[in-house]
Design a protein around this motif. Structure first.
Motif, PDB file in Angstrom:
ATOM      1  N   VAL A 148     -55.281   9.931 -80.626  1.00 48.76           N
ATOM      2  CA  VAL A 148     -55.254  10.208 -82.068  1.00 48.76           C
ATOM      3  C   VAL A 148     -54.112   9.435 -82.733  1.00 48.76           C
ATOM      4  O   VAL A 148     -53.214   8.939 -82.069  1.00 48.76           O
ATOM      5  CB  VAL A 148     -55.075  11.713 -82.360  1.00 48.76           C
ATOM      6  CG1 VAL A 148     -56.204  12.520 -81.750  1.00 48.76           C
ATOM      7  CG2 VAL A 148     -53.727  12.208 -81.848  1.00 48.76           C
ATOM      8  N   ASN A 149     -54.172   9.384 -84.077  1.00 44.44           N
ATOM      9  CA  ASN A 149     -53.097   8.760 -84.857  1.00 44.44           C
ATOM     10  C   ASN A 149     -51.932   9.721 -84.997  1.00 44.44           C
ATOM     11  O   ASN A 149     -52.131  10.915 -85.208  1.00 44.44           O
ATOM     12  CB  ASN A 149     -53.602   8.434 -86.259  1.00 44.44           C
ATOM     13  CG  ASN A 149     -54.561   7.275 -86.269  1.00 44.44           C
ATOM     14  OD1 ASN A 149     -54.152   6.123 -86.212  1.00 44.44           O
ATOM     15  ND2 ASN A 149     -55.848   7.580 -86.309  1.00 44.44           N
ATOM     16  N   HIS A 150     -50.723   9.183 -84.884  1.00 45.25           N
ATOM     17  CA  HIS A 150     -49.533   9.950 -85.214  1.00 45.25           C
ATOM     18  C   HIS A 150     -48.743   9.173 -86.251  1.00 45.25           C
ATOM     19  O   HIS A 150     -48.864   7.959 -86.336  1.00 45.25           O
ATOM     20  CB  HIS A 150     -48.627  10.124 -83.995  1.00 45.25           C
ATOM     21  CG  HIS A 150     -49.208  10.973 -82.913  1.00 45.25           C
ATOM     22  ND1 HIS A 150     -49.314  12.334 -83.018  1.00 45.25           N
ATOM     23  CD2 HIS A 150     -49.706  10.648 -81.697  1.00 45.25           C
ATOM     24  CE1 HIS A 150     -49.848  12.818 -81.907  1.00 45.25           C
ATOM     25  NE2 HIS A 150     -50.111  11.816 -81.087  1.00 45.25           N
ATOM     26  N   ASN A 151     -47.934   9.907 -87.007  1.00 45.87           N
ATOM     27  CA  ASN A 151     -46.870   9.197 -87.715  1.00 45.87           C
ATOM     28  C   ASN A 151     -45.564   9.666 -87.097  1.00 45.87           C
ATOM     29  O   ASN A 151     -45.463  10.802 -86.614  1.00 45.87           O
ATOM     30  CB  ASN A 151     -46.911   9.450 -89.236  1.00 45.87           C
ATOM     31  CG  ASN A 151     -46.450  10.834 -89.616  1.00 45.87           C
ATOM     32  OD1 ASN A 151     -47.165  11.802 -89.386  1.00 45.87           O
ATOM     33  ND2 ASN A 151     -45.268  10.938 -90.193  1.00 45.87           N
ATOM     34  N   THR A 187     -40.328  13.977 -86.581  1.00 47.05           N
ATOM     35  CA  THR A 187     -41.491  14.826 -86.842  1.00 47.05           C
ATOM     36  C   THR A 187     -42.741  13.991 -87.093  1.00 47.05           C
ATOM     37  O   THR A 187     -42.664  12.798 -87.365  1.00 47.05           O
ATOM     38  CB  THR A 187     -41.246  15.699 -88.093  1.00 47.05           C
ATOM     39  OG1 THR A 187     -40.929  14.843 -89.183  1.00 47.05           O
ATOM     40  CG2 THR A 187     -40.120  16.694 -87.881  1.00 47.05           C
ATOM     41  N   CYS A 188     -43.870  14.675 -87.012  1.00 49.50           N
ATOM     42  CA  CYS A 188     -45.161  14.053 -87.297  1.00 49.50           C
ATOM     43  C   CYS A 188     -45.841  14.937 -88.337  1.00 49.50           C
ATOM     44  O   CYS A 188     -45.923  16.150 -88.166  1.00 49.50           O
ATOM     45  CB  CYS A 188     -45.996  13.999 -86.022  1.00 49.50           C
ATOM     46  SG  CYS A 188     -47.713  13.528 -86.312  1.00 49.50           S
ATOM     47  N   SER A 189     -46.307  14.336 -89.416  1.00 50.37           N
ATOM     48  CA  SER A 189     -46.947  15.142 -90.461  1.00 50.37           C
ATOM     49  C   SER A 189     -48.459  15.225 -90.275  1.00 50.37           C
ATOM     50  O   SER A 189     -49.116  16.013 -90.935  1.00 50.37           O
ATOM     51  CB  SER A 189     -46.647  14.560 -91.842  1.00 50.37           C
ATOM     52  OG  SER A 189     -45.264  14.478 -92.033  1.00 50.37           O
ATOM     53  N   VAL A 190     -48.997  14.389 -89.376  1.00 48.15           N
ATOM     54  CA  VAL A 190     -50.415  14.549 -89.046  1.00 48.15           C
ATOM     55  C   VAL A 190     -50.573  15.877 -88.307  1.00 48.15           C
ATOM     56  O   VAL A 190     -51.548  16.601 -88.489  1.00 48.15           O
ATOM     57  CB  VAL A 190     -50.915  13.375 -88.171  1.00 48.15           C
ATOM     58  CG1 VAL A 190     -52.397  13.526 -87.863  1.00 48.15           C
ATOM     59  CG2 VAL A 190     -50.639  12.041 -88.845  1.00 48.15           C
ATOM     60  N   HIS A 191     -49.561  16.170 -87.457  1.00 49.55           N
ATOM     61  CA  HIS A 191     -49.552  17.393 -86.650  1.00 49.55           C
ATOM     62  C   HIS A 191     -48.250  18.124 -86.933  1.00 49.55           C
ATOM     63  O   HIS A 191     -47.242  17.870 -86.262  1.00 49.55           O
ATOM     64  CB  HIS A 191     -49.669  17.029 -85.172  1.00 49.55           C
ATOM     65  CG  HIS A 191     -50.765  16.035 -84.905  1.00 49.55           C
ATOM     66  ND1 HIS A 191     -50.520  14.709 -84.648  1.00 49.55           N
ATOM     67  CD2 HIS A 191     -52.113  16.188 -84.937  1.00 49.55           C
ATOM     68  CE1 HIS A 191     -51.683  14.077 -84.501  1.00 49.55           C
ATOM     69  NE2 HIS A 191     -52.662  14.941 -84.675  1.00 49.55           N
ATOM     70  N   PRO A 192     -48.258  19.007 -87.954  1.00 45.46           N
ATOM     71  CA  PRO A 192     -46.975  19.534 -88.447  1.00 45.46           C
ATOM     72  C   PRO A 192     -46.191  20.379 -87.435  1.00 45.46           C
ATOM     73  O   PRO A 192     -45.052  20.719 -87.709  1.00 45.46           O
ATOM     74  CB  PRO A 192     -47.386  20.361 -89.674  1.00 45.46           C
ATOM     75  CG  PRO A 192     -48.855  20.562 -89.577  1.00 45.46           C
ATOM     76  CD  PRO A 192     -49.404  19.451 -88.754  1.00 45.46           C
ATOM     77  N   TRP A 193     -46.793  20.693 -86.288  1.00 43.43           N
ATOM     78  CA  TRP A 193     -46.025  21.427 -85.268  1.00 43.43           C
ATOM     79  C   TRP A 193     -45.171  20.470 -84.434  1.00 43.43           C
ATOM     80  O   TRP A 193     -44.288  20.891 -83.705  1.00 43.43           O
ATOM     81  CB  TRP A 193     -46.989  22.194 -84.349  1.00 43.43           C
ATOM     82  CG  TRP A 193     -47.954  21.275 -83.657  1.00 43.43           C
ATOM     83  CD1 TRP A 193     -47.737  20.532 -82.527  1.00 43.43           C
ATOM     84  CD2 TRP A 193     -49.280  20.957 -84.096  1.00 43.43           C
ATOM     85  NE1 TRP A 193     -48.840  19.773 -82.238  1.00 43.43           N
ATOM     86  CE2 TRP A 193     -49.809  20.016 -83.171  1.00 43.43           C
ATOM     87  CE3 TRP A 193     -50.075  21.377 -85.158  1.00 43.43           C
ATOM     88  CZ2 TRP A 193     -51.103  19.482 -83.300  1.00 43.43           C
ATOM     89  CZ3 TRP A 193     -51.349  20.849 -85.279  1.00 43.43           C
ATOM     90  CH2 TRP A 193     -51.856  19.921 -84.361  1.00 43.43           C
ATOM     91  N   MET A 194     -45.463  19.173 -84.515  1.00 39.25           N
ATOM     92  CA  MET A 194     -44.746  18.212 -83.663  1.00 39.25           C
ATOM     93  C   MET A 194     -43.338  17.995 -84.196  1.00 39.25           C
ATOM     94  O   MET A 194     -43.145  17.497 -85.295  1.00 39.25           O
ATOM     95  CB  MET A 194     -45.480  16.860 -83.623  1.00 39.25           C
ATOM     96  CG  MET A 194     -46.781  16.885 -82.845  1.00 39.25           C
ATOM     97  SD  MET A 194     -47.593  15.271 -82.858  1.00 39.25           S
ATOM     98  CE  MET A 194     -46.520  14.326 -81.770  1.00 39.25           C
ATOM     99  N   LYS A 195     -42.357  18.366 -83.360  1.00 37.50           N
ATOM    100  CA  LYS A 195     -40.974  18.194 -83.772  1.00 37.50           C
ATOM    101  C   LYS A 195     -40.125  17.974 -82.535  1.00 37.50           C
ATOM    102  O   LYS A 195     -40.207  18.748 -81.577  1.00 37.50           O
ATOM    103  CB  LYS A 195     -40.504  19.443 -84.527  1.00 37.50           C
ATOM    104  CG  LYS A 195     -39.194  19.269 -85.261  1.00 37.50           C
ATOM    105  CD  LYS A 195     -38.931  20.463 -86.169  1.00 37.50           C
ATOM    106  CE  LYS A 195     -37.902  20.102 -87.225  1.00 37.50           C
ATOM    107  NZ  LYS A 195     -37.668  21.213 -88.154  1.00 37.50           N
TER     108      LYS A 195
HETATM  109 CU   LIG Z   1     -48.828  13.651 -84.407  1.00 37.93          CU
END
Ligand SMILES: [Cu+2]
Lengths: 257, 305
Positions: A148-151, A187-195
């Protein structure tokens, strides 16, 4: 990769003009000063080590199970429920993911960064590791092992913040942080739990606690130091110690809920 | 002047459509903030270098917002051309142009907030301009309606209970409250300011609406306008409380919780409606209650002479 730097500068021009009118130009901090310092030299004959444990007292807070459903491919990557890693207390009563470093006491010197990169992976829409220590100037290699895409957004304050996309199977991203900054989120805003968190140290004496809750700083020259432990939720603690030539010093930190 | 401007049903319906799409756009924008998706697409104006990125996770919200925004932008261009080609009212022609300028500025602010990593003052300006733009679209729909063109039904201002000046206080205080809410949402200030100011705004709205209902009760348009504003504000206060309670309940959450997102976004959308209703009421008051200026002006002229 697709950052439109030109556009950004175009939009920034009037803002920078305003800022310049308002505050006047500010000199760039320390970076240049560090370059002029003598290269650090550690005599292996007198170097010692600092070790310690990070204990956790009380009942560890229950961590929520992450809901991956907003991106089904992330959800499929986890066969069992995955809990947030904000507080990870080990079975032996110690605390994981604590960044420990020598905050103060080293003589002023320029420490050369290792040329091999530190790694930050995005795997199962989770950052690995959760807390990463890296040296000033050391390359950071960012991987995307997901379909998947991440930022990737480095929310640094001392170092310039950045946000870039990283599609699946894209080339690894290489970054560097040129100033010491202990603990900022990525952090990743595509997946807001990613920190995740990164600690940038100006010297090689840092560590992140793992499943044993211990740390070891090796090859430290003798001296009196302030050692600091930093946890994303429970914050900072520091202590002083003196390391004899060729000796071993111990310092423990206690956190609790 | 207004009497000889013919009613154009097509333009009026189009203006209503534009206002509805803009409300949808406010919802889409509110979702981006509440879902923490603002930086999920790091590039702008393209998304992941494409016109259509994969709509996964936060990208769905951020790119979805951009798509609705593009649609509203195109609709606004159509509106402006339509108004410029058919309208005789000069001020409405200017309002059509102003709407387009606002929507373009809004797009640029949106892009800037992405490229500069959500600085609070750009994000807050983006949120406030959104509210002003929505009120503009509602006003245009009002101005193009047949009952507007039928002319006002004037009523004398009750000197003991003046309403013309007071009617302006409502939209001004609502805008202030929206700005405080937006600044809190973008972490410039604490929510406490938005909460503390809410009794003030509610008080102003009550003051204006009740003054109309008590002292101008026989004017149908004003009465309807006041009741609408009161009703919307009533809902908005409860939505605000609900949004705040979910925020507290999920203080330790590691990702946006659906209930919190839902209440907050509805609160933002109803905030836009509150703003638009207060603007519309002020417009209705200023149109139907003419200034008692002629008498005053005459008196002054005499005194001066
Ligand atoms: Cu992500």
């Amino acid at each position: 990769m697709w950052e439109n730097q030109y556009l950004k500068r175009l939009l920034a021009a009037p803002l920078l003009f305003l800022a310049a009118c308002g505050t006047g130009s500010q000199p760039k901090p320390e970076a240049a000063a560090v370059q002029n310092l003598p290269a650090a030299h550690v005599d292996p004959a007198t170097a010692g080590s600092i070790t310690g444990r990070i204990t956790f007292a009380g009942t560890p807070p229950a961590m929520p199970v992450i809901d991956f459903s907003s991106n089904p491919q992330c959800e499929r990557a986890h066969k069992t429920p995955w809990k947030a890693e904000t507080v990870v207390v080990n079975p032996n009563g110690t605390l994981s993911n604590v960044f420990v470093w020598i905050k103060d006491g080293l003589p002023p010197a320029r420490w050369d960064a290792p040329s091999e990169p530190a790694h930050l992976d995005q795997n199962g829409c989770i950052y690995e590791p959760h807390v990463l220590g890296i040296m000033e100037g050391q390359p950071l290699e960012i991987l995307n092992s997901d379909p998947v895409n991440h930022n990737v957004h480095a929310e640094s304050k001392v170092n310039a913040a950045w946000n870039e996309s990283q599609p699946p199977r894209a080339e690894h991203k290489f970054k560097r942080f040129d100033s010491a900054e202990v603990l900022f989120p990525v952090t990743c805003s595509v997946h807001p739990w990613m920190k995740s968190y990164i600690g940038v140290s100006p010297h090689p004496f840092f560590a992140v606690t793992g499943a044993e809750g211990t740390f070891t700083l090796k090859g430290v020259p003798p001296g009196t130091y302030t050692v600091e432990a930093v946890h994303e939720k429970y914050g900072r603690k520091e202590g002083k110690l003196t390391l004899e030539a060729g000796g071993k010093a111990t310092i423990d930190f206690a956190y609790g809920s | 002047m207004e009497a000889n401007n013919p009613y154009r049903r097509g333009l009026h319906r189009w203006s209503i459509l534009l206002a509805c799409c803009t409300l949808l756009l406010v919802v889409a924008g509110g979702l981006v903030t509440s879902r923490d998706a603002g930086l999920s697409v790091p590039d702008w104006p393209l998304s992941y270098g494409k016109l259509m990125p994969p709509m996964e996770g936060g990208i769905l919200y951020e790119h979805g917002h951009r798509m609705v925004a593009t649609t509203v932008g195109l609709f606004t261009i159509v509106s402006m051309i339509w108004i410029l080609r058919t309208e005789r009212r000069r001020w409405l022609r200017w309002l059509g142009v102003a709407a387009l300028v606002a929507v373009i500025a809004q797009g640029v602010l949106g892009g800037m907030t992405v490229l500069f990593l959500l600085p609070w003052w750009i994000s807050t300006s983006h949120a406030c301009l959104a509210q002003l733009f929505f009120s503009t679209t509602v006003a245009i729909a009002l101005f193009t309606s047949d009952w507007w063109l039928a002319g006002p039904e004037t009523i004398h201002e009750d000197e003991r209970h003046p309403i013309r000046g007071l009617s302006l206080l409502a939209p001004v205080s609502v805008l202030g409250q929206l700005a405080l809410g937006a600044a809190a949402r973008h972490k410039a200030i604490g929510t406490i300011f938005h909460i503390s100011f809410s009794p003030v705004v509610t008080g102003v709205i009550l003051w204006v609406s009740l003054r109309i209902l008590l002292h101008y009760p026989r004017h149908r348009e004003l009465r309807r306008g006041a009741v609408t504003l009161l009703g919307i504000t009533f809902c908005q206060v409860f939505l605000g409380i609900a949004a705040y309670m979910t925020r507290i309940a999920y203080a330790d959450a590691v990702q946006p919780m659906p209930l919190m997102v839902t209440f907050t976004v509805i609160h933002v959308a109803v905030g836009a409606l509150t703003m638009a209703a207060s603007v519309a009421l002020a417009i209705l008051v200023r149109r139907n209650v003419p200034a008692i200026s002629s008498g005053f002006a005459g008196a002054r002229a005499v005194a001066a002479g």
